[in-house]
Design a protein around this motif. Structure first.
Motif, mmCIF file in Angstrom:
data_model
loop_
_atom_site.group_PDB
_atom_site.id
_atom_site.type_symbol
_atom_site.label_atom_id
_atom_site.label_comp_id
_atom_site.label_asym_id
_atom_site.label_seq_id
_atom_site.Cartn_x
_atom_site.Cartn_y
_atom_site.Cartn_z
ATOM 1 N N ILE A 104 -2.494 -0.283 -2.133
ATOM 2 C CA ILE A 104 -1.895 -1.345 -3.613
ATOM 3 C C ILE A 104 -3.948 -1.668 -4.238
ATOM 4 O O ILE A 104 -4.820 -2.373 -3.351
ATOM 5 C CB ILE A 104 -1.856 -2.926 -3.120
ATOM 6 C CG1 ILE A 104 0.056 -2.918 -2.620
ATOM 7 C CG2 ILE A 104 -2.014 -3.784 -4.670
ATOM 8 C CD1 ILE A 104 -0.071 -4.858 -2.306
ATOM 9 N N CYS A 152 -4.357 -3.000 1.500
ATOM 10 C CA CYS A 152 -4.041 -3.582 -0.082
ATOM 11 C C CYS A 152 -6.016 -3.547 -0.339
ATOM 12 O O CYS A 152 -6.932 -3.855 0.475
ATOM 13 C CB CYS A 152 -4.182 -5.215 0.425
ATOM 14 S SG CYS A 152 -4.114 -5.389 -1.583
ATOM 15 N N ILE A 184 2.694 1.328 1.138
ATOM 16 C CA ILE A 184 2.410 0.746 -0.091
ATOM 17 C C ILE A 184 1.193 0.057 0.305
ATOM 18 O O ILE A 184 0.554 -0.022 0.544
ATOM 19 C CB ILE A 184 3.394 -0.203 -0.595
ATOM 20 C CG1 ILE A 184 4.768 0.750 -0.914
ATOM 21 C CG2 ILE A 184 2.620 -0.426 -2.075
ATOM 22 C CD1 ILE A 184 4.756 1.075 -1.623
ATOM 23 N N LYS A 197 7.657 -2.404 4.300
ATOM 24 C CA LYS A 197 7.135 -1.297 4.117
ATOM 25 C C LYS A 197 5.515 -1.943 4.023
ATOM 26 O O LYS A 197 5.180 -3.308 4.847
ATOM 27 C CB LYS A 197 6.044 -0.714 2.525
ATOM 28 C CG LYS A 197 7.216 -0.711 1.664
ATOM 29 C CD LYS A 197 8.165 0.638 1.704
ATOM 30 C CE LYS A 197 9.205 1.353 0.795
ATOM 31 N NZ LYS A 197 10.072 2.010 1.020
ATOM 32 N N ILE A 246 1.738 -7.681 -3.111
ATOM 33 C CA ILE A 246 1.975 -7.260 -1.484
ATOM 34 C C ILE A 246 3.382 -8.115 -0.857
ATOM 35 O O ILE A 246 3.524 -7.243 0.324
ATOM 36 C CB ILE A 246 0.804 -8.297 -0.402
ATOM 37 C CG1 ILE A 246 -0.495 -7.393 -0.465
ATOM 38 C CG2 ILE A 246 0.873 -8.274 1.352
ATOM 39 C CD1 ILE A 246 -1.842 -8.316 -0.323
ATOM 40 N N ALA A 268 6.176 -6.091 -1.280
ATOM 41 C CA ALA A 268 5.941 -4.676 0.081
ATOM 42 C C ALA A 268 6.183 -4.962 0.831
ATOM 43 O O ALA A 268 7.489 -4.259 1.851
ATOM 44 C CB ALA A 268 4.521 -3.916 -0.388
ATOM 45 N N VAL A 281 1.902 -2.232 4.874
ATOM 46 C CA VAL A 281 0.927 -2.220 3.703
ATOM 47 C C VAL A 281 -0.275 -2.242 3.510
ATOM 48 O O VAL A 281 -1.201 -2.784 4.686
ATOM 49 C CB VAL A 281 1.277 -4.010 2.704
ATOM 50 C CG1 VAL A 281 -0.284 -4.279 1.045
ATOM 51 C CG2 VAL A 281 1.792 -4.056 2.597
ATOM 52 N N LEU A 287 -0.233 -5.497 7.845
ATOM 53 C CA LEU A 287 -1.545 -5.680 6.528
ATOM 54 C C LEU A 287 -2.509 -5.156 6.402
ATOM 55 O O LEU A 287 -3.259 -5.850 7.315
ATOM 56 C CB LEU A 287 -0.849 -6.935 6.136
ATOM 57 C CG LEU A 287 -2.312 -7.402 4.427
ATOM 58 C CD1 LEU A 287 -2.081 -6.453 3.101
ATOM 59 C CD2 LEU A 287 -1.131 -9.481 3.926
#
Ligand SMILES: NC(=O)c1ccc[n+]([C@@H]2O[C@H](COP(=O)([O-])OP(=O)(O)OC[C@H]3O[C@@H](n4cnc5c(N)ncnc54)[C@H](O)[C@@H]3O)[C@@H](O)[C@H]2O)c1
Length: 360
Positions: free
Chosen positions: A71, A94, A69, A90, A82, A85, A92, A119
């Motif tokens: 963002i 961001c 995902i 998922k 976050i 997700a 991420v 992330l």
């Protein structure tokens, strides 16, 4: 070629750039996009001939066809989006800033630690053509040992204050704009321990009933005394970009100096044994700036999703990750405290402690 990663995008303002990037990539498949604003979804549908949109973030998170995902919602919503997700399993991406304050920093680090998902923070300026060349030269040791880094982001950003959320609590030019310069400086001075500096609010910002500094000057230093200076101006007239690029990063070391610029695609160097050189990457302009004007710069997003896919392929941590991005936010918090206290030097460790943030 590794596998193809399946992407969902939330927030279709700036998210437009990542849509463009994913649709052009051999490593990504754009599966679904999402925005609360149905009209914007329809605009993007028409622009990209891409009809898979929803106005429900939850629906997109429940889509099993999506691995990652991305963002691009307003800063104040990043933490929640976050968290949702990562909890949906998922990976991420961001956009910057990772968070709008350090308040949620400790919790986010904890979440990132508990999950096996990545992330990655889309700190776009690192991925602009001149900055990529500069980084390569730095990693090859061409600068020798750095003494000073100078980074700035100066732009007349008053147009940004038209956005509703820029008037809400939590908005600051530092969080939203200056972060590009702070991040570049910190990229080269990762072990910064202390900052000092000042901020000023001009009448141009006050006119919008917002009381945030629009001009700022800071110094960062590490234990060894190596320094970075960071400057930002956001609500004042600017000179032509060729005279004063909006973003620039200058590295000055024992063996050489370089300066990478945005958005004029220029890069200047003087390394020992090489003499002065200048590079212009204007042939890449259409790759970086795909839409009208220069406000969207999809090429950087293209570069960072390709990099992220490569990291996922190789099971490597994509940087900046939550830890790096939270450290940058702590530096900015220290800057804020310093400026509020007449330029008093502030230690990053004290800020981290105040927010119970521990890097392991
Ligand atoms: N260089 C960069 O990396 C760069 C540049 C500009 C903006 N940004 C970042 O991108 C983010 C978005 O900025 P923007 O300028 O596009 O803002 P914007 O306000 O134009 O767009 C945000 C969009 O998010 C949508 N949205 C809000 N809440 C939602 C929800 N719960 N579910 C689905 N959609 C929702 C809104 O409808 C809106 O269309 C910000 O965090 C900003 O800091 C990054």
């Amino acid at each position: 070629m590794g596998k193809k990663y399946r992407l969902g995008v939330v927030g279709l303002g700036e998210g437009r750039s990542i849509m463009s990037a994913a649709l052009r990539s051999e490593k990504w498949q754009l599966v679904q996009v999402c925005d609360l604003n149905e009209q914007l979804c329809r605009e993007r549908e028409e622009e990209f001939s891409f009809a898979h949109w929803t106005t429900s973030y939850e629906a997109m998170l429940n889509n099993k066809e999506i691995d990652v995902i991305a963002i691009y919602t307003p800063d104040q919503l990043h933490f929640t989006h976050i968290k949702q997700a990562l909890e949906a399993g998922k990976h991420v991406i961001c956009t910057k800033p990772l968070l709008d304050s350090l308040q949620d920093g400790a919790q986010l680090l904890q979440l990132a630690k508990q999950t096996d998902r990545q992330l990655f923070v889309g700190q776009s300026s690192r991925f602009f053509e001149p900055m990529l060349h500069q980084r390569r030269d730095f990693e090859q040791g061409k600068h020798g040992e750095l003494s000073v880094v100078e980074a700035h982001y100066k732009t007349d950003g008053r147009w940004f204050l038209q956005k509703d959320w820029s008037k809400q609590t939590g908005f600051s030019w530092m969080q939203n704009f200056m972060i590009h310069a702070v991040d570049l400086a910190k990229w080269y001075l990762p072990d910064v321990t202390e900052v000092t500096g000042y901020g000023f609010t001009s009448d141009n910002t006050k006119q919008y009933d917002i009381d945030v500094w629009d001009s700022m000057r800071f110094l960062m230093r590490n234990e060894r005394g190596q320094m970075a200076q960071v400057a930002g101006d956001y609500a004042l007239p600017t000179l032509d970009l060729t005279v004063e690029p909006s973003i620039a990063c200058l590295l000055r070391g024992t063996k050489g100096i370089s300066r990478a610029e945005y958005s004029n695609l220029d890069y200047y160097t003087k390394f020992s044994g090489e003499g002065k050189k200048s590079y212009n990457f204007d042939e890449r302009r259409d790759y970086y700036f795909r839409f009208e004007g220069n406000s969207h710069h999809a090429g950087e997003y293209q570069n960072y999703i390709e990099y992220f896919a490569e990291c996922l392929d190789n099971n490597q941590t994509a940087l900046p990750d939550a830890r790096e991005a939270i450290h940058t936010l702590a530096i900015m918090e220290a800057m804020t405290i310093s400026a509020k206290h007449g330029g008093q030097p502030i230690k990053i460790a004290d800020v981290l402690q105040q927010y119970h943030i521990v890097f392991e």
